[in-house]
Write a protein that holds these residues in place. Sequence first.
Motif, PDB file in Angstrom:
ATOM      1  N   TRP A 260       0.839  -1.207   0.000  1.00 25.08           N
ATOM      2  CA  TRP A 260       0.000   0.000   0.000  1.00 25.08           C
ATOM      3  C   TRP A 260       0.877   1.262   0.000  1.00 25.08           C
ATOM      4  N   ALA A 263       2.350   1.790  -3.519  1.00 24.95           N
ATOM      5  CA  ALA A 263       1.353   2.324  -4.457  1.00 24.95           C
ATOM      6  C   ALA A 263       1.086   3.796  -4.159  1.00 24.95           C
ATOM      7  N   GLY A 267       1.914   6.424  -6.819  1.00 28.08           N
ATOM      8  CA  GLY A 267       0.679   6.602  -7.578  1.00 28.08           C
ATOM      9  C   GLY A 267       0.423   5.485  -8.580  1.00 28.08           C
ATOM     10  N   LYS A 268       1.149   4.400  -8.446  1.00 30.10           N
ATOM     11  CA  LYS A 268       0.997   3.272  -9.385  1.00 30.10           C
ATOM     12  C   LYS A 268       0.607   2.004  -8.630  1.00 30.10           C
ATOM     13  N   PRO A 269      -0.260   1.204  -9.208  1.00 32.06           N
ATOM     14  CA  PRO A 269      -0.625  -0.031  -8.517  1.00 32.06           C
ATOM     15  C   PRO A 269       0.561  -0.993  -8.420  1.00 32.06           C
TER      16      PRO A 269
END
Lengths: 427, 427
Positions: A260, A263, A267-269
Amino acid sequence: MATAVLPVTAATSSVEPLNAEQSDPRTLGWMQGFPPPVEKRITQPDSNFFSFPKLRWSVCHMRELLPTAAIPRAIDHYAPLPEALIASIDQLQFTPTGASTPISWHDSLAANYTDGLLVLHRGKVVYESYRGCLGPQQHHAAMSMTKSITGLLAEMLIAQGLLDESALVGQLIPALRGSAFANATVRQVMDMTTALQYSEDYADPTADIWQYSAAANPLPKPAGYQGPVGYFEYLMTVRAAGEHGKVFGYKTVNSDVLGWVLATVTGKPYHQLVSELLWQPLGMQQDAYVTVDGLGTPFAGGGISATLRDLGRLGQALLDAAQGKPGVIAPELARSIRAGGDKAAFAAGFSSLTGGSYRSMWWVFHNPHQAFAARGVHGQTIYIDPTADMVIVRFASHPVASNSANDATSLPAYQALAEFLMQQNSD
Amino acid sequence: MATAVLPVTAATSSVEPLNAEQSDPRTLGWMQGFPPPVEKRITQPDSNFFSFPKLRWSVCHMRELLPTAAIPRAIDHYAPLPEALIASIDQLQFTPTGASTPISWHDSLAANYTDGLLVLHRGKVVYESYRGCLGPQQHHAAMSMTKSITGLLAEMLIAQGLLDESALVGQLIPALRGSAFANATVRQVMDMTTALQYSEDYADPTADIWQYSAAANPLPKPAGYQGPVGYFEYLMTVRAAGEHGKVFGYKTVNSDVLGWVLATVTGKPYHQLVSELLWQPLGMQQDAYVTVDGLGTPFAGGGISATLRDLGRLGQALLDAAQGKPGVIAPELARSIRAGGDKAAFAAGFSSLTGGSYRSMWWVFHNPHQAFAARGVHGQTIYIDPTADMVIVRFASHPVASNSANDATSLPAYQALAEFLMQQNSD
């Protein structure tokens, strides 16, 4: 259906489990036929697909049972894996821990329910074997080796200046400010020295891991379910138990908090980060994938499936870095992992791997060869021995989840192989 | 949760749907954030993920919502797709069917909610565009273009002597002896001239398609569910309505029966056949995948997702074959498809594509260019024009499922482009 997401220890029983040959999924005929006969079906959610011996099929078929997100390779190239096979490795003898008579490397593979084993020495494949459900192009569940990939990503973001290991998790993720993680540092999460009210004892049906698994299960919740939905909502409910930074506690929730964090700061999964930072630059030959919860969140604590050779590429990259070679993985970063974590905290919180430690979600043996490893239940490992210039990747489906059940016949084998390979002439 | 597996027509409404720009999934922000806010979530089973405008995201993310099986490419090579881009195509003008004023090719892409469009001319990429959820490396749902792949596999097995098109389905699959398919020939199934008590009217909530979808849904069945489980069990329940061979009826169950036939005569699961007969020998650059039911059975009637360029490779291989070039697909086979099916039977059973026919699960236009196509709801197509030496692949997410909603602005565009390209000088 807690088993949808997280591993279950095989039921302990006085009956000896089927051996590797007897439990081979090809022998048992799982999922053969159109449609498979009822007694040969492994399905989600009706059958406990991660119980032994079904797991010997399921480890190669996670995506057929669960929704997944792709971890793409680079589209137009891959890194070659040169071969210099050494046939005599099969005859190598070693004495398992606690045993009085030696066994051969070859026989140890069946003893450990090995599905695939790859050895790289001096950058070349010297041994490669596929068994059970696995072939060279097929994916196998990496289980908690996923954690080591998550930890490695964190190290890489720290090296890039995108992540501060001393930052408090609650500063980075406001939604976690009411949880135990609020005042834990990123480093404490990475090294699993957080102090949590959270039990991951798979043998205890009331353990928190089952509530975690229920939250994460992508299937619809049972009627009346009031609990959290998805990994993130569950993580918000974890409470503290003591002071962070003192004792190692091997708890999967740390890895998902770290996922988490990754990410959030980029800002990226998660699956995109694994692709951009590792799968693409390392020249993996196949896409990997990762299971997702009902909200599409990847399971950063255990959801990746990949091929044996691609994990070999990952191990080799870390070995190269540990030996000081510049590359996708910075040498300083590998040295940080290899140096290990807090040995006293580890000893206080973990009963096996005596003398070891846990650093950035990698297991550090602190043995004479300075080996370190990714490890996952049921026998998964990426074992990196910088002294012997050797990487071993093992996929397995041992009936017992805990690696303590296979360490006696695997860790001495790795050491024996390291010593054998160090005697080989360079080509 | 019928929408888990099969497409749903967008609810008809007097309100104009959002246009392509307004409904762009990047604009709407679906599934952005960690976790996504509740109103931006697209999940299975709580939200109707295949309703417009959600479907504009979902068509690129089927594997994150459903279990899937891989369709592997060849591991160590792929077929290049040479480029010779023609920028002026965007300015090409054509008059939509029934319209009085022309529009440009460029504007037609938004009008048709295009997600990706690739044009091959004389074997080279002359146009390529990605919009909405799609990029060059991402997969998109092929929807019923899957049927055309299934039909092509059947033609290939017939050509190899492994399948007899005159065989009765009941002879090949004993489990179907009590169903309508028992006394249908393989050819009647391939051309969808079976006579079935089965409605695929998506606008009718009592249509059989919903029971089919319920059976196929991999999620647990609702409490008290007594119906069939999985594609195969459902197919056993389909009853006859009249005499086979007389009237075309576009019914997905035929494709799944054909998929079952292919698996039975080869002993290999559907996804393995797609890989061995097409994806590997054609040199696809990416693995494809296919959704599976709760028993792991691939959806041969609509479950494949693939990249735009790989469907371009498939279309080019068929075009080459249709032009008599020897290759993975035999010229005779392409000629069999291109010659078309029974036009009278087609006219008796289908209200649009006047003058056309359906052969081996390909749509044959019987137009002056002898074009034929794979088509899927919401605007998917592989359009092959042997006269113009042109292949067009379109992925789309049109609000209306039926292609009759986009044919007016796509089929004349394809014809205009064919004529434009035929005027180009060879290089």
